[in-house]
Design an enzyme around this catalytic site. Structure first.
Site, PDB file in Angstrom:
ATOM      1  N   SER A  64       1.016  -1.287   0.010  1.00 45.76           N
ATOM      2  CA  SER A  64      -0.122  -0.426  -0.149  1.00 45.76           C
ATOM      3  C   SER A  64       0.956   1.152  -0.322  1.00 45.76           C
ATOM      4  O   SER A  64       0.722   2.587   0.281  1.00 45.76           O
ATOM      5  CB  SER A  64      -1.072  -0.306   1.497  1.00 45.76           C
ATOM      6  OG  SER A  64      -2.025  -0.762   1.287  1.00 45.76           O
ATOM      7  N   LYS A  67       0.318   4.038  -2.877  1.00 39.54           N
ATOM      8  CA  LYS A  67      -0.853   4.273  -3.215  1.00 39.54           C
ATOM      9  C   LYS A  67      -0.869   5.806  -2.665  1.00 39.54           C
ATOM     10  O   LYS A  67      -1.048   6.536  -3.287  1.00 39.54           O
ATOM     11  CB  LYS A  67      -1.661   3.634  -2.196  1.00 39.54           C
ATOM     12  CG  LYS A  67      -2.319   2.610  -3.316  1.00 39.54           C
ATOM     13  CD  LYS A  67      -3.553   1.673  -1.087  1.00 39.54           C
ATOM     14  CE  LYS A  67      -3.688   0.321  -1.153  1.00 39.54           C
ATOM     15  NZ  LYS A  67      -4.292   0.343  -0.018  1.00 39.54           N
ATOM     16  N   TYR A 191      -4.203  -2.417  -9.427  1.00 35.13           N
ATOM     17  CA  TYR A 191      -4.097  -2.315  -8.605  1.00 35.13           C
ATOM     18  C   TYR A 191      -3.107  -3.987  -7.764  1.00 35.13           C
ATOM     19  O   TYR A 191      -1.990  -3.356  -7.614  1.00 35.13           O
ATOM     20  CB  TYR A 191      -5.266  -3.023  -8.097  1.00 35.13           C
ATOM     21  CG  TYR A 191      -5.370  -2.629  -6.762  1.00 35.13           C
ATOM     22  CD1 TYR A 191      -5.271  -1.724  -5.426  1.00 35.13           C
ATOM     23  CD2 TYR A 191      -5.168  -3.600  -5.004  1.00 35.13           C
ATOM     24  CE1 TYR A 191      -4.918  -1.719  -3.850  1.00 35.13           C
ATOM     25  CE2 TYR A 191      -5.372  -4.540  -4.329  1.00 35.13           C
ATOM     26  CZ  TYR A 191      -5.167  -2.551  -3.237  1.00 35.13           C
ATOM     27  OH  TYR A 191      -4.773  -2.204  -2.627  1.00 35.13           O
ATOM     28  N   TYR A 243      -5.113   3.838   8.425  1.00 37.52           N
ATOM     29  CA  TYR A 243      -6.113   3.233   8.120  1.00 37.52           C
ATOM     30  C   TYR A 243      -6.792   3.571   9.969  1.00 37.52           C
ATOM     31  O   TYR A 243      -6.078   4.466  10.129  1.00 37.52           O
ATOM     32  CB  TYR A 243      -5.621   1.287   7.572  1.00 37.52           C
ATOM     33  CG  TYR A 243      -5.441   0.759   6.679  1.00 37.52           C
ATOM     34  CD1 TYR A 243      -5.879   2.081   5.503  1.00 37.52           C
ATOM     35  CD2 TYR A 243      -3.586   0.660   6.422  1.00 37.52           C
ATOM     36  CE1 TYR A 243      -5.491   1.927   4.345  1.00 37.52           C
ATOM     37  CE2 TYR A 243      -3.392   0.413   5.461  1.00 37.52           C
ATOM     38  CZ  TYR A 243      -3.500   1.269   4.329  1.00 37.52           C
ATOM     39  OH  TYR A 243      -3.428   0.970   2.861  1.00 37.52           O
ATOM     40  N   VAL A 261       1.363  -3.305   3.769  1.00 33.01           N
ATOM     41  CA  VAL A 261       1.677  -5.256   5.164  1.00 33.01           C
ATOM     42  C   VAL A 261       2.126  -6.319   4.076  1.00 33.01           C
ATOM     43  O   VAL A 261       2.742  -6.587   5.235  1.00 33.01           O
ATOM     44  CB  VAL A 261      -0.309  -5.582   4.656  1.00 33.01           C
ATOM     45  CG1 VAL A 261      -1.423  -4.932   4.896  1.00 33.01           C
ATOM     46  CG2 VAL A 261      -0.409  -6.167   2.868  1.00 33.01           C
TER      47      VAL A 261
HETATM   48  O1  DON Z   1      -5.110  -5.250  -1.457  1.00 30.84           O
HETATM   49  C1  DON Z   1      -4.603  -5.568  -0.399  1.00 30.84           C
HETATM   50  O2  DON Z   1      -4.606  -6.325   0.551  1.00 30.84           O
HETATM   51  C2  DON Z   1      -2.747  -5.303  -0.544  1.00 30.84           C
HETATM   52  N1  DON Z   1      -2.400  -5.286  -2.100  1.00 30.84           N
HETATM   53  C3  DON Z   1      -2.449  -4.079   0.032  1.00 30.84           C
HETATM   54  C4  DON Z   1      -3.087  -3.839   1.585  1.00 30.84           C
HETATM   55  C5  DON Z   1      -1.932  -2.705   2.066  1.00 30.84           C
HETATM   56  O3  DON Z   1      -0.912  -2.665   2.301  1.00 30.84           O
HETATM   57  C6  DON Z   1      -2.129  -2.271   3.397  1.00 30.84           C
HETATM   58  N2  DON Z   1      -1.032  -1.648   4.398  1.00 30.84           N
HETATM   59  N3  DON Z   1      -1.526  -1.659   5.411  1.00 30.84           N
END
Ligand code: DON
Length: 309
Positions: A64, A67, A191, A243, A261
């Protein structure tokens, strides 16, 4: 700045000793293979110093954190029209939550939760094939970091697509409200691939430089975005970048940050430096456990805060 070198070395040494390192994400199977003992940290100062400690040159999945860069590109493409399709409020919910979308007519709260980032991917897809949009994102990040060796980890992208049921749900749901202009499958292709970009802490801190220097690349003086846009991206990072842990990160660290993540965090000290930290174990909000602690300690040692006089 010997002080900063010492501070990074101290924080890396301290983090190496920690036993409770959080849990590595396993919902994307490929991410579950990463060694939880890894820890890297990098600072790139506006006056051009690159200071590294720990595993700062090892690439990891930025997830993320990407983003921030897709938001920057989408704002460049459609400007404030983006805000008709994505909000600017913290969600107070987990990154992959669907609950607010029904009440809010398929308009995600902000561009950093998964739903918001999928809309941003849909914006970047306009006029392109998915592979062109993905290439544009990758080249933008390579340009920001001044490093053409940055790649997309195709295995991570495939692993996420194979298990991405929640993201498919989010995309389909938003499509039903008319807030995706392309097929969910295509927006998600963009994405999943930008989330699967692999970068080291050094590369990530380099890519964040424009946000620490009023929208300019401090090495060349060239403008990437306007100063106002850099401030606004920073504001979104502070309020939404972690978040439902964003308030706690702002309280503890006091600078804009964006987590992923994969265990990475990009932190911005406006006027001073771009920071990146990586430790794969996550806390209960899905943000790097030791990464947050390391940034908290570093900010305290260096007296960094956007609220400092
Ligand atoms: O869409 C997802 O779940 C992952 N590609 C990215 C989520 C993420 O990195 C949340 N961050 N802490």
């Amino acid at each position: 700045m010997a002080e900063l070198e010492q501070a990074l070395a101290d924080v890396a040494a301290e983090m190496a000793e920690r036993v409770d390192r959080g849990e590595v994400a396993t919902y994307i199977p490929q991410l579950g293979k990463v060694d939880p003992k890894k820890f890297g940290i990098a600072a790139v100062t506006n006056d051009g110093r690159v200071i590294l400690a720990g595993d700062a040159d090892q690439p990891f999945s930025i997830q993320s954190v990407s983003k921030v860069f897709t938001l920057t590109l989408a704002l460049g493409k459609i400007g404030d029209a983006l805000w008709h399709r994505v909000g600017r409020e913290p969600s107070g919910n987990p990154f992959n939550s669907i609950v607010q979308l029904e009440h809010e007519n398929g308009i995600p709260r902000n561009p950093f939760i998964n739903a918001g980032a999928i809309v941003v991917s849909d914006v970047l897809l306009a006029g392109h094939q998915p592979r062109e949009a993905i290439g544009e994102i990758l080249r933008f990040i390579q340009f920001l970091a001044d490093d053409e060796t940055i790649i997309i980890d195709r295995e991570v992208a495939a692993s996420e697509r194979a298990t991405g049921y929640r993201n498919f749900a989010l995309a389909n749901y938003m499509k039903s409200f008319g807030n995706l202009h392309h097929e969910p499958e295509l927006a998600l292709g963009v994405y999943f691939h930008h989330c699967a970009i692999a970068m080291s802490c050094r590369q990530l801190a380099m890519a964040g430089r424009f946000l620490a220097d009023g929208g300019r690349n401090p090495a060349t003086g060239h403008s990437v975005v306007s100063a106002e846009r850099a401030r606004r991206i920073g504001a979104l990072m502070l309020t939404c970048g972690h978040y439902d842990g964003s308030g706690d990160f702002a309280f503890r660290v006091g600078i804009p940050g964006k987590s992923g993540v994969g265990g990475g965090i990009l932190g911005i000290v406006p006027g001073v430096a771009s920071l990146a930290v990586w430790s794969p174990g996550l806390n209960e909000n899905g943000n790097s456990k030791l990464g947050s602690i390391a940034l908290e300690k570093l900010a305290r040692t260096m007296n960094w805060s956007i609220f400092a006089p």
